[in-house]
Design a protein around this motif. Sequence first.
Motif, PDB file in Angstrom:
ATOM      1  N   LEU A  27       9.776 130.195  27.471  1.00 39.92           N
ATOM      2  CA  LEU A  27       9.001 129.033  27.122  1.00 39.92           C
ATOM      3  C   LEU A  27       8.895 128.954  25.488  1.00 39.92           C
ATOM      4  O   LEU A  27       8.944 127.732  24.748  1.00 39.92           O
ATOM      5  N   LEU A  85       9.866 134.969  31.308  1.00 42.59           N
ATOM      6  CA  LEU A  85       9.203 133.431  31.200  1.00 42.59           C
ATOM      7  C   LEU A  85       8.529 132.940  29.912  1.00 42.59           C
ATOM      8  O   LEU A  85       8.703 131.956  29.681  1.00 42.59           O
ATOM      9  N   GLU A 102      14.435 129.071  34.605  1.00 44.63           N
ATOM     10  CA  GLU A 102      13.522 129.231  35.843  1.00 44.63           C
ATOM     11  C   GLU A 102      12.201 128.374  35.644  1.00 44.63           C
ATOM     12  O   GLU A 102      11.798 127.634  36.528  1.00 44.63           O
ATOM     13  N   LEU A 103      11.789 128.223  34.285  1.00 43.91           N
ATOM     14  CA  LEU A 103      10.682 127.365  33.899  1.00 43.91           C
ATOM     15  C   LEU A 103      11.188 125.872  34.213  1.00 43.91           C
ATOM     16  O   LEU A 103      10.323 125.282  34.605  1.00 43.91           O
ATOM     17  N   SER A 104      12.355 125.399  33.898  1.00 45.48           N
ATOM     18  CA  SER A 104      12.599 124.339  33.954  1.00 45.48           C
ATOM     19  C   SER A 104      12.921 123.573  35.382  1.00 45.48           C
ATOM     20  O   SER A 104      12.408 122.611  35.639  1.00 45.48           O
ATOM     21  N   SER A 105      13.137 124.613  36.153  1.00 50.70           N
ATOM     22  CA  SER A 105      13.545 124.517  37.711  1.00 50.70           C
ATOM     23  C   SER A 105      12.248 124.241  38.319  1.00 50.70           C
ATOM     24  O   SER A 105      12.085 123.771  39.400  1.00 50.70           O
ATOM     25  N   LYS A 106      11.114 125.016  37.727  1.00 51.89           N
ATOM     26  CA  LYS A 106       9.649 125.019  38.494  1.00 51.89           C
ATOM     27  C   LYS A 106       9.860 125.847  39.716  1.00 51.89           C
ATOM     28  O   LYS A 106       8.857 125.554  40.561  1.00 51.89           O
ATOM     29  N   ASN A 107      10.875 126.606  40.142  1.00 51.71           N
ATOM     30  CA  ASN A 107      10.794 127.305  41.434  1.00 51.71           C
ATOM     31  C   ASN A 107      10.586 128.744  41.072  1.00 51.71           C
ATOM     32  O   ASN A 107      11.521 129.749  40.919  1.00 51.71           O
ATOM     33  N   ILE A 108       9.438 129.121  40.767  1.00 52.08           N
ATOM     34  CA  ILE A 108       8.850 130.593  40.452  1.00 52.08           C
ATOM     35  C   ILE A 108       7.969 131.003  41.899  1.00 52.08           C
ATOM     36  O   ILE A 108       7.120 130.248  42.129  1.00 52.08           O
TER      37      ILE A 108
END
Length: 253
Positions: free
Chosen positions: A196, A192, A226-232
């Motif tokens: 970034l 992550l 993962e960061l772009s999807s904001k589904n963490i």
Amino acid sequence: MRLAKYSHRKLLGLFSRDVVLTLDSIKEALGTTSKATVFRKLKSLGHRASYSHAGKYHTLDTLASYNKYGIWSFNQIYFSQQGSLVDTLEAIINKSQEGYFASELQTLVHVRVFNALTQLVVSGRVLREQIAGEYLYISKVLGTDQLARRKQSIMLCACKEEKVLIPGFGSEVVTDCLQTFLSILDERQKRLYLGLESMKLGHGGDLRLSQLTGINVKTIDKGRRELSSKNITPGRIRKVGAGRSSIKKKLMW
């Protein structure tokens, strides 16, 4: 003496106060419902329509402070010296040293660019060449030189023997500290964080950070996505079911 029916004094006052106006507020200031009258007055004042928000907003050139790409924003409303998004992209591509990928252009203009780029290519105003798995948009006149420079940049970046120069990580001390920092992170935190940093670097960031850190480029790509999807999911390192299977000890009789 006959006075002008639609005085622009009130309109200038509104622009000075609010900087950006909608068509309805301009009509109200001029006391008219006619679009033709509105645009005639705006033209005489040197106005710009936003290329974002479907051209809903208007400002004056005298109020704008354009950057080197001819772009200016106010409250995330974007204006260009070139006027439309299509004309703006064409100008940026024509002035570039090594062309632009769509993702790079989108970062510069802050709006989606696919439809505008397709229009430019179909109309023959710019060219595109596939390189490194993406389309590079280049000038009709300078395209050959732009393409050659971009290929050279990609080759230099991909060369593992070459020293990786990344803004903020140039010194040996910082690089050593980065390795120490990464060593205390778990798998998810590493990908992550590097994801970034890759987003900040733009095109080619995954590869450059992989060369710098020794972490697989696919891992960095995964962190970025993962960061772009904001589904963490907080607290979980791997997805449910991932990792090695548990080993059950058998009792020996």
